[in-house]
Design a protein around this motif. Structure first.
Motif, mmCIF file in Angstrom:
data_model
loop_
_atom_site.group_PDB
_atom_site.id
_atom_site.type_symbol
_atom_site.label_atom_id
_atom_site.label_comp_id
_atom_site.label_asym_id
_atom_site.label_seq_id
_atom_site.Cartn_x
_atom_site.Cartn_y
_atom_site.Cartn_z
ATOM 1 N N TRP A 177 0.963 -1.283 0.046
ATOM 2 C CA TRP A 177 -0.036 -0.008 -0.164
ATOM 3 C C TRP A 177 0.956 1.214 0.024
ATOM 4 C CZ3 TRP A 177 -0.457 3.708 3.726
ATOM 5 C CH2 TRP A 177 -1.508 4.640 3.630
ATOM 6 N N LEU A 178 2.055 1.331 0.943
ATOM 7 C CA LEU A 178 2.692 2.536 0.893
ATOM 8 C C LEU A 178 3.322 2.860 -0.493
ATOM 9 C CD1 LEU A 178 4.748 1.585 4.340
ATOM 10 C CD2 LEU A 178 3.141 3.747 3.804
ATOM 11 N N VAL A 238 12.565 0.993 2.764
ATOM 12 C CA VAL A 238 11.946 2.088 3.238
ATOM 13 C C VAL A 238 10.688 1.378 3.600
ATOM 14 C CG1 VAL A 238 10.749 4.410 3.295
ATOM 15 C CG2 VAL A 238 13.186 3.703 2.786
ATOM 16 N N ALA A 239 9.935 0.839 2.531
ATOM 17 C CA ALA A 239 8.292 0.559 2.540
ATOM 18 C C ALA A 239 8.411 -0.709 3.432
ATOM 19 C CB ALA A 239 8.123 -0.205 1.050
ATOM 20 N N VAL A 240 9.344 -1.704 3.617
ATOM 21 C CA VAL A 240 9.199 -2.791 4.435
ATOM 22 C C VAL A 240 9.342 -2.269 5.868
ATOM 23 C CG1 VAL A 240 10.118 -5.124 4.981
ATOM 24 C CG2 VAL A 240 9.675 -4.442 2.656
ATOM 25 N N LEU A 296 7.904 -2.120 -8.091
ATOM 26 C CA LEU A 296 8.448 -1.848 -6.697
ATOM 27 C C LEU A 296 7.419 -2.353 -5.825
ATOM 28 C CD1 LEU A 296 10.596 -0.307 -5.167
ATOM 29 C CD2 LEU A 296 9.062 1.901 -5.328
ATOM 30 N N ALA A 297 6.092 -2.465 -6.129
ATOM 31 C CA ALA A 297 5.182 -2.881 -4.979
ATOM 32 C C ALA A 297 5.345 -4.374 -4.827
ATOM 33 C CB ALA A 297 3.709 -2.263 -5.545
ATOM 34 N N ASP A 298 5.538 -5.117 -5.971
ATOM 35 C CA ASP A 298 5.530 -6.667 -5.778
ATOM 36 C C ASP A 298 6.931 -6.773 -5.093
ATOM 37 O OD1 ASP A 298 3.593 -6.980 -7.581
ATOM 38 O OD2 ASP A 298 4.571 -7.129 -9.307
ATOM 39 N N GLN A 299 8.186 -5.992 -5.288
ATOM 40 C CA GLN A 299 9.423 -6.334 -4.659
ATOM 41 C C GLN A 299 9.095 -6.109 -3.124
ATOM 42 O OE1 GLN A 299 12.683 -4.039 -6.391
ATOM 43 N NE2 GLN A 299 12.824 -5.966 -7.749
ATOM 44 N N ALA A 300 8.525 -4.886 -2.649
ATOM 45 C CA ALA A 300 8.113 -4.697 -1.556
ATOM 46 C C ALA A 300 7.380 -5.838 -0.694
ATOM 47 C CB ALA A 300 7.474 -3.252 -1.358
ATOM 48 N N VAL A 331 5.817 5.985 -0.919
ATOM 49 C CA VAL A 331 7.303 5.516 -0.946
ATOM 50 C C VAL A 331 7.282 5.493 -2.698
ATOM 51 C CG1 VAL A 331 9.153 3.592 -0.828
ATOM 52 C CG2 VAL A 331 7.559 4.157 0.971
ATOM 53 N N LYS A 332 8.219 6.224 -3.298
ATOM 54 C CA LYS A 332 8.485 6.255 -4.740
ATOM 55 C C LYS A 332 9.833 5.642 -5.074
ATOM 56 C CE LYS A 332 5.952 10.706 -4.580
ATOM 57 N NZ LYS A 332 5.932 12.051 -5.013
#
Length: 751
Positions: free
Chosen positions: A366-367, A460-462, A392-396, A373-374
């Motif tokens: 979600w972030l 950062v996201a995690v 990026l969302a998949d990796q996070a 988080v960009k």
């Protein structure tokens, strides 16, 4: 004046307890001196594995005679009161002193020999000593009242000047004799006093000063590494520990099999450090070398070859275990390891670690999807923005699902402090993307003040999702920190969130982030078979989180910014505006405010504001409903007081402005008109600057009010006899107050 020496000799004192023991010995000794009315000069405390030693300089040979006076009843008091006073003091009436109609008991206490005071103090110190762990020994240990010490106490040296201070405790009598090094010196050493104590022990291979031993370990370990063309990995904790394990430290360099270098270097260092108390070395290129430095307690005849060989064999066995763990753990991918997380309870009210991982994974995704988080500028070149964000969302999400998997590995089971770090190694070993491996490795960061703050988007996201989930979860079950208690490290987690947001300039509504995190708990904890009472309690707790957690963040922010040199009252002034839940924007406003109030214009404007606010308060003047400032003791507007308060039709702006600032029906004085003109100019400038988040420009707009408000107070009578003028001028001051409040609540600013 003379010096006093006290040595308490025992079997080996654990190195980790020696620093505390030194402090406790000095504290207890001073307490005994104070109770006896004695004052010492410098007090020095040393420790070795086998002794605690204290030297007190410039002690008087006797305490001073003192006269103690106890106030009694008045001479006119009933006889019973006097009799009670006599029983209390043990005196007769003719021994009392009468002064100003009051009886006093004066007792003369003669001085005591310091030697006698110390003879009583030493056993008291030993019995009161607060070792973290202690033991009884010998036949006397059958009684719970027997002497306790960290290890069996074997000798006491107590010398005042050159005279023995005779005392006894637990069958151990004080004397002049002590023992030297366990292997280098046989037999007793006779100590003459404090003056020759350290040198006599040195002659018998005991360096009693722990600071000197630490310096020897530090310097000789470094020299041993340099002699082999290597660089010692400095470790002050190991220096202190090795100094605490030896009375005559001799650092020696050894080698281990290069094949062990296939194991991650942190594992080798931890194995050597924790299990064996060895230093490790690096080569000139900074890579871990197959070398270690151990610290012997003797000067061996063969130069330490046998000692090094023995230590090498012990280390090889430890490293073999570590290599076995590494190889076994790599046989299973992290995804398979993660399946075991359902067996580990995170918290009895919050589910398993697997439940937490599920929540964190969704929150991390979600972030990214919300562009909080960009991606970094270099990521996904040649791809569309949507494609980059999706990747990026998949990796996070992947990193979040695997970030706790190493908790069930053999290596982390042996070395819990490697959690996260080993996950990163395992992820890289199975070929996962570097972004994912780095996020698994660093998702616990920052773990304290001064720790590295991650900036890579996946990390950062995690990291942010993990900390938010922890905070929201424990606040949901009302496990907030209280006083000095913080068993779940929530203060550290909150500071970590603030660091991540601030360092990455992440724009996020805290209310929205908290709501998203709560949604994960709702999905997990709320079920169809939940009782109505339980559901209502859950909803109540949810609502409480929206109040308590933002307040907690505010408190942590004040702590963090105070350490960065930002005044806490300025943070209060911005928070008091309400509705601000973007911490990056809030800090930008605070920093601009701090810079402004530090200028002459800022200080004078603050003084003008406080003067205006005091006048308005004294007059009970209600704040303008349009101003965003309610004033003290004034009922907040609901919109019914003025039907145009809630009007947002652009066509009616002029009408609303007319009601907000009614036309003046008298000729304004020049300074009064100047303030009106300044407000007409400054208000839209400040509003526009705030909308653009240019808070420095907003402060500059306010600065233009400094001269006009000063002139207004100098030249205009606010409380004019004419009611129309008085009301108009109070309205003008209220308008000035409201203009200032667009930036911050200046009433919260000190000064």
């Amino acid at each position: 004046m003379t010096d006093f020496l006290l040595e308490l000799r025992s079997e080996e004192i654990p190195a980790r307890m020696q620093a505390g023991a030194r402090a406790d010995l000095e504290k207890l000794f001073r307490k005994q001196l104070d109770a006896a009315g004695l004052k010492a000069g410098e007090i020095t405390v040393w420790s070795t594995p086998r002794r605690l030693a204290l030297i007190a300089r410039d002690l008087p040979l006797a305490t001073e005679a003192v006269s103690e006076e106890t106030k009694g009843p008045k001479t006119s008091a009933p006889e019973q009161a006097l009799e009670g006073f006599l029983r209390k003091t043990g005196l007769t009436k003719d021994q009392l002193t009468e002064r100003d109609g009051v009886w006093f008991a004066v007792t003369e206490k003669p001085g005591r020999a310091t030697k006698d005071v110390l003879a009583e103090a030493i056993p008291a110190i030993i019995r009161a000593f607060p070792w973290p762990k202690s033991q009884r020994w010998g036949a006397a240990s059958l009684s719970t009242e027997s002497l306790r010490w960290v290890r069996p106490l074997s000798g006491i040296v107590a010398i005042l000047g050159e005279d023995l201070v005779e005392c006894e405790i637990g069958g151990i009598k004080s004397g002049y004799a002590t023992l030297g090094h366990r292997f280098h010196h046989a037999g007793e050493i006779t100590i003459g006093g404090a003056s020759d104590y350290a040198e006599k022990l040195r002659a018998c291979h005991v360096i009693v000063d722990h600071v000197e031993r630490e310096a020897l370990v530090r310097e000789k370990a470094k020299a041993a590494a340099e002699a082999a063309g290597l660089v010692l990995v400095e470790d002050e904790g190991l220096v202190i520990e090795n100094a605490g394990l030896t009375e005559w430290p001799v650092p020696l360099l050894g080698r281990f099999d290069e094949a062990f270098l296939d194991v991650p270097p942190e594992v080798i260092q931890l194995t050597a450090r924790v299990n064996q108390k060895y230093f490790i070395c690096r080569d000139s290129a900074g890579k871990l070398a197959n070398a270690f430095v151990c610290t012997a307690n003797i000067e061996a005849k063969d130069g330490g070859a046998a000692i090094v060989d023995g230590n090498r064999k012990v280390l090889a066995a430890r490293l073999s275990d570590a290599r076995f763990f590494w190889e076994q753990d790599n046989k299973k991918p992290l995804a398979e390891q993660a399946q075991k997380l359902s067996r580990i309870t995170f918290h009895e009210k919050l589910g398993t670690v697997a439940d937490k991982v599920e929540r964190v994974a969704k929150l991390a995704r979600w972030l990214v999807e919300e562009a909080i988080v960009k991606p970094s500028p270099l990521e996904g070149r040649g791809l569309g923005e949507g494609e980059v964000r999706a990747a990026l969302a998949d990796q996070a999400e992947l990193a979040a699902r695997l970030c706790k998997a190493d908790l069930v590995t053999e290596m982390v089971g042996e070395f819990p402090e490697l959690q996260g770090l080993m996950g990163g190694y395992y992820a890289r070993a199975e070929g996962l993307p570097d972004n994912v491996a780095d996020a698994i490795r660093d998702h616990y960061k920052p773990v304290g003040q001064g720790d590295e703050v991650p900036t890579a988007p996946v990390t950062v996201a995690v990291a942010l999702a993990d900390k938010l989930d922890t905070l929201v979860g424990f606040f949901l079950i009302d496990q907030r920190p209280t006083g000095s208690r913080d068993p779940f490290a929530l203060r550290r987690a909150a500071l970590g969130v603030l660091e991540l947001l601030n360092r990455g300039s992440l724009r996020v509504s805290m209310w929205k982030a908290i709501a998203k995190a709560l949604a994960g708990f709702t999905k997990q904890l709320v079920s169809d078979d939940m009782s109505e009472a339980s559901y209502e309690a859950f909803q109540t707790n949810q609502k409480a989180v929206f109040t308590t957690l933002p307040d907690f963040f505010a408190d942590r922010l004040k702590v963090q910014q105070r350490e960065a040199g930002v005044r806490h009252d300025l943070i209060d002034a911005v928070f008091a505006l309400g509705g601000e839940d973007d911490l990056v924007r809030l800090l930008a406003r605070v920093h601009a405010l701090q810079a402004f109030v530090g200028t002459e214009d800022g200080a004078n404007l603050l003084a003008g504001y406080k003067r205006a606010a005091n006048i308005l308060k004294k007059e009970g003047f209600a704040a303008n409903p349009n101003a965003g400032s309610e004033g003290e003791g004034v009922v907040p507007p609901t919109g019914e007081e003025d039907p145009l308060v809630l009007v947002d039709d652009p066509a009616l702006e002029g009408v609303a402005a007319q009601f907000a600032h009614p036309e003046c029906n008298y000729a304004r004085e020049p300074a009064e008109q100047a303030l009106v003109d300044a407000l007409n100019s400054a208000e839209p400038q400040a509003t526009g600057a705030i909308a653009a988040e240019d808070f420095t420009a907003a402060m500059a707009a306010l600065a233009t009010l400094r001269g006009p408000i000063d002139a207004f107070f100098d030249q205009v009578t606010v409380n004019d006899a004419d009611a129309n003028k008085r009301t108009s001028r109070l309205s003008l001051l209220d308008r000035f107050r409201a203009a200032v409040h667009k930036v911050a609540d200046f009433s919260r600013i000190e000064g």
